[in-house]
Design a protein around this motif. Structure first.
Motif, short mmCIF file in Angstrom:
data_model
loop_
_atom_site.label_atom_id
_atom_site.label_comp_id
_atom_site.label_asym_id
_atom_site.label_seq_id
_atom_site.Cartn_x
_atom_site.Cartn_y
_atom_site.Cartn_z
N GLN A 151 15.24 -1.59 5.50
CA GLN A 151 15.33 -0.81 4.27
C GLN A 151 13.96 -0.31 3.84
O GLN A 151 13.83 0.82 3.34
CB GLN A 151 15.95 -1.68 3.17
CG GLN A 151 17.44 -1.96 3.38
CD GLN A 151 18.00 -2.94 2.38
OE1 GLN A 151 17.25 -3.72 1.76
NE2 GLN A 151 19.32 -2.95 2.22
N TYR A 152 12.94 -1.12 4.05
CA TYR A 152 11.57 -0.68 3.75
C TYR A 152 11.18 0.50 4.63
O TYR A 152 10.64 1.51 4.14
CB TYR A 152 10.59 -1.83 3.94
CG TYR A 152 9.14 -1.43 3.83
CD1 TYR A 152 8.54 -1.25 2.60
CD2 TYR A 152 8.38 -1.21 4.98
CE1 TYR A 152 7.21 -0.88 2.49
CE2 TYR A 152 7.05 -0.82 4.89
CZ TYR A 152 6.47 -0.66 3.65
OH TYR A 152 5.17 -0.27 3.56
N ALA A 153 11.47 0.40 5.94
CA ALA A 153 11.16 1.50 6.86
C ALA A 153 11.90 2.77 6.47
O ALA A 153 11.36 3.89 6.56
CB ALA A 153 11.50 1.10 8.29
N GLU A 154 13.15 2.63 6.02
CA GLU A 154 13.92 3.79 5.58
C GLU A 154 13.26 4.45 4.37
O GLU A 154 13.14 5.69 4.31
CB GLU A 154 15.34 3.37 5.23
CG GLU A 154 16.20 4.50 4.69
CD GLU A 154 17.53 4.03 4.14
OE1 GLU A 154 18.35 4.88 3.75
OE2 GLU A 154 17.76 2.80 4.10
N GLN A 155 12.84 3.66 3.40
CA GLN A 155 12.22 4.22 2.20
C GLN A 155 10.88 4.88 2.52
O GLN A 155 10.53 5.91 1.92
CB GLN A 155 12.03 3.12 1.14
CG GLN A 155 13.32 2.54 0.61
CD GLN A 155 14.21 3.57 -0.05
OE1 GLN A 155 13.73 4.53 -0.65
NE2 GLN A 155 15.51 3.39 0.07
N VAL A 156 10.13 4.31 3.47
CA VAL A 156 8.87 4.94 3.87
C VAL A 156 9.14 6.32 4.47
O VAL A 156 8.45 7.30 4.15
CB VAL A 156 8.12 4.05 4.87
CG1 VAL A 156 6.95 4.80 5.50
CG2 VAL A 156 7.60 2.79 4.17
N ALA A 157 10.13 6.41 5.35
CA ALA A 157 10.46 7.69 5.97
C ALA A 157 10.92 8.70 4.92
O ALA A 157 10.54 9.88 4.97
CB ALA A 157 11.54 7.50 7.04
N GLN A 158 11.71 8.25 3.97
CA GLN A 158 12.17 9.15 2.92
C GLN A 158 11.01 9.62 2.04
O GLN A 158 10.96 10.78 1.62
CB GLN A 158 13.25 8.47 2.08
CG GLN A 158 14.56 8.26 2.83
CD GLN A 158 15.63 7.64 1.95
OE1 GLN A 158 15.38 7.23 0.83
NE2 GLN A 158 16.84 7.54 2.49
N TYR A 159 10.07 8.71 1.77
CA TYR A 159 8.90 9.09 0.98
C TYR A 159 8.11 10.19 1.69
O TYR A 159 7.73 11.19 1.09
CB TYR A 159 8.02 7.87 0.74
CG TYR A 159 6.65 8.19 0.20
CD1 TYR A 159 6.47 8.52 -1.14
CD2 TYR A 159 5.53 8.18 1.03
CE1 TYR A 159 5.21 8.84 -1.64
CE2 TYR A 159 4.26 8.49 0.55
CZ TYR A 159 4.11 8.81 -0.78
OH TYR A 159 2.87 9.13 -1.27
N ARG A 160 7.86 9.99 2.97
CA ARG A 160 7.09 11.00 3.72
C ARG A 160 7.84 12.33 3.78
O ARG A 160 7.22 13.40 3.73
CB ARG A 160 6.81 10.46 5.12
CG ARG A 160 5.80 9.31 5.14
CD ARG A 160 5.70 8.66 6.48
NE ARG A 160 4.66 7.62 6.48
CZ ARG A 160 4.53 6.67 7.41
NH1 ARG A 160 5.40 6.65 8.42
NH2 ARG A 160 3.58 5.78 7.33
N ASN A 161 9.15 12.27 3.87
CA ASN A 161 9.93 13.50 3.90
C ASN A 161 9.85 14.23 2.56
O ASN A 161 9.79 15.47 2.52
CB ASN A 161 11.38 13.19 4.25
CG ASN A 161 12.18 14.44 4.57
OD1 ASN A 161 11.85 15.18 5.48
ND2 ASN A 161 13.22 14.68 3.80
N HIS A 168 0.86 -1.17 0.00
CA HIS A 168 0.00 0.00 0.00
C HIS A 168 0.90 1.23 0.00
O HIS A 168 1.94 1.24 0.66
CB HIS A 168 -0.93 0.03 1.22
CG HIS A 168 -1.79 -1.19 1.36
ND1 HIS A 168 -2.90 -1.42 0.57
CD2 HIS A 168 -1.68 -2.27 2.19
CE1 HIS A 168 -3.45 -2.58 0.92
NE2 HIS A 168 -2.73 -3.11 1.89
N VAL A 169 0.49 2.25 -0.73
CA VAL A 169 1.26 3.50 -0.71
C VAL A 169 1.29 4.02 0.72
O VAL A 169 0.24 4.12 1.37
CB VAL A 169 0.64 4.55 -1.64
CG1 VAL A 169 1.40 5.87 -1.56
CG2 VAL A 169 0.63 4.03 -3.07
N PRO A 170 2.47 4.31 1.26
CA PRO A 170 2.54 4.76 2.66
C PRO A 170 1.71 6.01 2.89
O PRO A 170 1.67 6.93 2.06
CB PRO A 170 4.04 5.04 2.87
CG PRO A 170 4.73 4.26 1.81
CD PRO A 170 3.80 4.22 0.65
#
Length: 480
Positions: free
Chosen positions: A370-380, A27-29
């Motif tokens: 790595q998934y959690a990192e990409q989610v945080a970067q997406y939100r940023n 799902h899109v974060p």
């Protein structure tokens, strides 16, 4: 047991080969709540749609033929864009490499050798010759049943990375186009300021000559001459500095369009003092996430990382492979390819992890991190996107007000200069008042030109913040 007796038993396995995946449902974060409108839209006048303009060529909004030419050159020759396109091609190749594992592999080999076997070897039959020939032609078949979705998740991850690379190319194209437009307007502003300062230099030279004549006639003190001389020298210094800024800006433009700065020139293009930025429709905040290529890139990185979790989880389970080989083998070429020399083998192969020293657990934890990192970067990236739009809207609104006050300052300074010149001609004041009025008038004109440039560059920044000319109706990702 013959092959045709157990081959049907492999059919259920092949049916299950595409029925399982350990990747979490994607799902899109969720990002921060989307506002109903931009905070800085108060007093903003949206532009009317300009459907006649090319969707991607947003710089045509400014109606500058030279800018259009430079933007076209940058799109064709910018080296950073070429590197980004090469990265996209690499990502497409990576997707095809991953997809190849969905299909069987078939290899062929041929061997013709003469060899000697040691008679002292424990496995050497006493009746055999120590030296002999070996002729072999063989074909090998291998197919992995993707029971746990490892291969499919690898393909999904590679596909998402490819789409991220495509979005990165679009984002870089937008950034380079915006940087080029900003540099171009700064160069045009330097040309306009150069005209103002050059005219001031001529006026100051005339004033110096006039003051020198008055001094020679005993009408003014020596201090007036020194004041006029200092004013002229300051203007000459300012003119030289503006020329330096223009040259450096032209060099930056040369690099952006892929040209050698040593042989690149931009014709003089003074920015008109009455130029105004084109209207831009910011649309709705909810549409921003569909328009920004950097947001799309960040979201695809999340999807790629999500698929890698499924790859890591699949490593816990056995790997089923069907292997087969067939060919001809003989010690003589005379009967090498005859029926008695043929051989074949076929059968399933299972490989299962027994002890990995915690490697599989660590790989899964790494994939999740790595998934959690990409989610945080997406939100940023999403937060930064809204900030970019708000900053640009605020800048345009404030700069419009500054342009009005700057124009009023230029008008007032012009009147003050005329009055100071009249009084000086009548001998009522010293040259210091005239010098001060001339400096004030010049600085007001330069400030007005600078504000006009900032308005244009802020307009460029807003277009970039909104995703440029890319529309949600246009496919951002290639189907390859």
């Amino acid at each position: 047991m013959k092959a045709n007796h157990w081959m049907p038993a492999l059919l259920p396995i092949s049916v299950l080969a595409t029925g399982c995946s350990f990747a979490p449902p994607y799902h899109v974060p969720a990002s921060t709540p989307v506002p109903a409108q931009y905070q800085e839209l108060d007093g903003w006048k949206p532009a009317m749609p300009m459907d006649t303009l090319p969707r991607g060529d947003w710089w045509q909004l400014f109606g500058d033929a030279q800018l259009n030419t430079l933007e076209a050159r940058a799109a064709d020759a910018n080296q950073n864009l070429k590197a980004a396109y090469a990265r996209l091609q690499q990502a497409r190749a990576e997707t095809r490499i991953a997809r190849a594992d969905l299909f069987p592999t078939l290899t062929a080999s041929a061997l013709a050798e003469r060899a000697r076997t040691s008679p002292n070897s424990p496995r050497f039959p006493a009746a055999d010759e120590t030296t002999g020939n070996d002729f072999n032609v063989e074909g090998d078949f291998s197919y992995e049943f993707d029971l746990w979705g490892r291969v499919r998740n690898e393909v999904a991850s590679a596909k998402a990375s490819q789409q991220a690379s495509a979005a990165d190319l679009v984002s870089l194209t937008l950034s380079i186009g915006a940087e080029l437009a900003s540099d171009y307007f700064n160069l045009c502003s330097a040309d306009a300021q150069q005209l103002l300062v050059d005219q001031a230099v001529k006026d100051y030279q005339q004033s110096l000559q006039l003051t020198q004549n008055l001094y020679n006639g005993g009408a003014v003190p020596l201090g007036d001459v020194a004041q006029a001389q200092a004013q002229l020298e300051n203007a000459l210094t300012q003119a030289a500095d503006i020329r330096l800024q223009r040259e450096q800006t032209a060099h930056a433009i040369a690099v952006l369009v892929g040209a050698n700065p040593s042989s690149f020139t931009v014709p003089l293009s003074p920015l008109p003092l009455d130029v105004t930025p084109p209207g831009v429709d910011p649309q709705l905040p909810s549409e921003l996430l569909e328009r920004r290529p950097d947001v799309a890139e960040a979201e695809r990185r999340v999807a790629s990382a999500n698929a890698q979790i499924g790859v890591a989880r699949a490593a816990y389970f056995p790997q089923f492979t069907l292997v087969a080989s067939a060919g001809f083998n003989s010690t003589r070429t005379a009967n090498w390819l005859s029926a008695p020399s043929r051989f074949w083998s076929v059968g399933p192969q299972l490989t299962a992890p027994i002890f990995e020293g915690g490697r599989l657990v660590a790989q899964t934890e790494r994939a999740k991190a790595q998934y959690a990192e990409q989610v945080a970067q997406y939100r940023n990236v999403v937060l930064a996107a809204y900030q970019d739009v708000e900053d640009s809207l605020a800048a345009l609104r404030q700069l419009e007000q500054e342009a009005q006050t700057a124009a009023a300052a230029v008008a007032a300074a012009t009147v003050a200069l005329q009055q100071a010149q009249y009084r000086y001609g009548a001998g009522a004041v010293t040259y210091l008042e005239v010098s001060s009025a001339e400096t004030t008038a010049l600085q007001a004109q330069l400030a007005a030109a600078n504000i006009q440039t900032r308005r244009l560059t802020a307009s460029v920044t807003l277009i970039k913040a909104l995703g440029g000319g890319w529309q949600a109706s246009q496919p951002l990702f290639s189907s390859n």
